[in-house]
Scaffold this motif. Structure first.
Motif: not given
Length: 560
Positions: A374-377, A381-385
């Motif tokens: 999950p993203a801050a928004k 969702y986004n990919y996290k390294i």
């Protein structure tokens, strides 16, 4: 915002519904004949009425969709029946070829004498599968591949012409259709015993070789394909152009295309079959060889595996090893197995999927991983390294992945043993403790997948090899597909298992979706991949093969 897996589950539901809408259309024999003629532009083979009764009396949910059989057998129409019988004899009578034959005479199957003892169970299992319907089959000999790996890799241009030749043959006029086999068919087959009467072989032994992807394997692809044109030398990073045709971001969106090697030249370094197959006796000539699994583009004739039919591995929970409901299981991804995918020589094992998977879970201290979270928004969702150990140490994801007992099929065994720290063997029925069961190829198909599908656990599956039933199961509805590169493992597990950082819930588990896929897979396995379904598929396959090997095949057909 929806997670990509939400969309893929929706697509999986629709894909299977579409399959069901055409898999069984007819309500009686007459309609089944009409549907067959519409679908395959031919009359059904003699004995179709017997097959139809056999299938319907056993509640088959598939009556019309046997496109895999049509696909496998079509190029053989380019050969005359006599040539098919000659090739059968040639292949069956040289021990070098690693095959075993079943001889059917007067409705009774018999196993060829002299089959390699360690592999005789395969041919005996095939004969056992044939017995329930053998009385309806014509006389013929069948050749079964004793090796795990597929055998027939005809170059693309040649097999395309053979398929075109098969397609060009028209059905006979109705008043000329002969509804019965030729008399004295058995006399047309040269005896396959003794099993060592032929010296020449059409097979070339490429076992343990590391240069088979270019030739002969990639030659099954069009000359314009990436597999024929491109080579991927950067083995540290993912070939994005290789995954794009079958992926939605990290996730497999097209399970069928994911098995197509022609847009994936990087697979030359990512699977034991390409890196160093334990047994690869391959022919570039089309030969009548029946195999339990195959690679897209190969021309082996698929038949249901005796491994599953005779219960070499079985779903058999007990009081000691209960299969409890999904939510009562350990929230862990589990795999344990042997290094049997290929022969580990000169560091080649580092590219093999089983070893890569074990390294990813246990020893990935140098490489980063990408995890969809999950993203801050809110709602996105986004990919996290992340560091390689972060999924377990910071996201609370649990995985138990191990090589069992000792390193096998290896040249640099000590190096692998130092890397993997093998553990003791476990009872197969112990799998049911875990929510997520990972399925990987061995030297060919994995015999575990069907028991996994029958259980209350959620199967994750990555595979190069395909079996007879692959066309009737749907990814994201019956199982969770994984890319052979394994870059999607942590993101997929995060979606289903949920993510926590201590007491903080970063992403709740998608239990409802996991339960749905688990139950859909269980129900479908009990409806469409039973032992009865193996017999039904094999029965229809052998009626079609019987027609192909009959001297009057262009006149043969079933008509009411």
């Amino acid at each position: 915002m929806l997670h990509p897996i939400d969309l893929l589950i929706f697509d999986g539901r629709n894909h299977h519904d579409k399959f069901l809408s055409q898999a069984k259309v007819s309500k009686n024999l007459k309609e089944a004949v009409i549907e067959y003629r519409h679908r395959y532009k031919q009359y059904p083979p003699p004995g179709f009425d017997r097959w139809y009764h056999y299938a319907t009396s056993r509640s088959s949910v598939v009556i019309e969709d046997f496109d895999q059989i049509h696909h496998d057998l079509l190029p053989f129409r380019a050969y005359s029946p006599q040539r098919l019988r000659e090739l059968t004899h040639q292949v069956a009578t040289n021990p070098f070829n690693d095959v075993g034959a079943v001889i059917i005479r007067n409705g009774t199957p018999r196993v060829q004498e002299g089959v390699k003892p360690t592999h005789a169970w395969m041919v005996e299992g095939a004969a056992k599968m044939i017995e329930p319907f053998s009385e309806y089959l014509p006389d013929m000999d069948l050749v079964f591949n004793l090796n795990d790996e597929p055998r027939i890799a005809v170059p693309y241009d040649r097999i395309t012409k053979m398929r075109a030749a098969g397609e060009s043959i028209e059905a006979p006029p109705q008043d000329q259709v002969l509804n019965g086999w030729s008399i004295d068919r058995g006399d047309g087959w040269t005896p396959v015993e003794p099993a060592d009467q032929t010296q020449e072989t059409p097979f070339v032994d490429r076992s343990w070789s590391d240069d088979v992807f270019d030739d002969p394997i990639s030659l099954v692809c069009p000359s314009s394909s990436k597999a024929r044109r491109d080579r991927v030398w950067d083995r540290r990073n993912i070939c994005l152009s290789c995954i794009r045709p079958h992926s939605l971001g990290q996730f497999v969106s097209d399970w069928d295309r994911a098995a197509d090697i022609c847009h994936q030249p990087d697979l030359a370094h990512l699977h034991g079959f390409f890196l160093s197959a334990a047994s690869l006796k391959v022919s570039q000539e089309l030969l009548p060889v029946f195999s339990q699994s195959s690679v897209r583009g190969f021309n082996d004739i698929l038949f249901p595996s005796p491994w599953n039919y005779v219960d070499k591995v079985k779903y058999q929970p007990s009081e000691e090893h209960p299969d409890v409901p999904y939510l009562d299981k350990e929230n862990t991804l589990f795999w344990i197995g042997a290094t049997s995918e290929g022969v580990g020589l000169s560091g080649r094992w580092q590219g093999m999927a089983r070893q890569r998977f074990t390294h990813l879970i246990n020893n990935n201290t140098l490489n980063k991983v990408s995890v969809m979270l999950p993203a801050a928004k809110q709602g996105s969702y986004n990919y996290k390294i992340l560091d390689g150990r972060a999924p377990q140490e910071k996201l609370g994801l649990n995985a138990s992945v191990h090589i069992a007992e000792r390193i096998v099929r290896c040249g640099d065994c000590d190096t692998q043993a130092e890397e993997f720290h093998t553990v003791g063997k476990v009872d197969f029925q112990d799998h049911w403790r875990y929510r997520f069961l990972f399925d990987l190829d061995g030297a060919a198909f994995s015999g575990r997948f069907l028991p996994f599908l029958q259980s209350n656990s959620l199967p994750f599956k990555t595979a190069l090899f395909r079996q007879w039933f692959d066309s009737r199961i749907s990814a994201w509805r019956h199982f969770v597909p994984q890319d052979l590169r394994l870059h999607d493992v942590w993101s997929t597990l995060a979606y289903f298992a949920g993510v926590r950082n201590g007491e903080e819930v970063i992403m709740p588990p998608h239990d409802r979706e996991a339960l749905w896929i688990t139950e859909e897979g269980r129900k479908w396995a009990a409806q469409a991949i039973r032992k009865e379904d193996m017999e039904i598929y094999f029965f229809r396959l052998l009626l079609e093969w019987g027609r192909l090997t009959d001297d009057r095949r262009d006149e043969l057909g079933f008509k009411l």
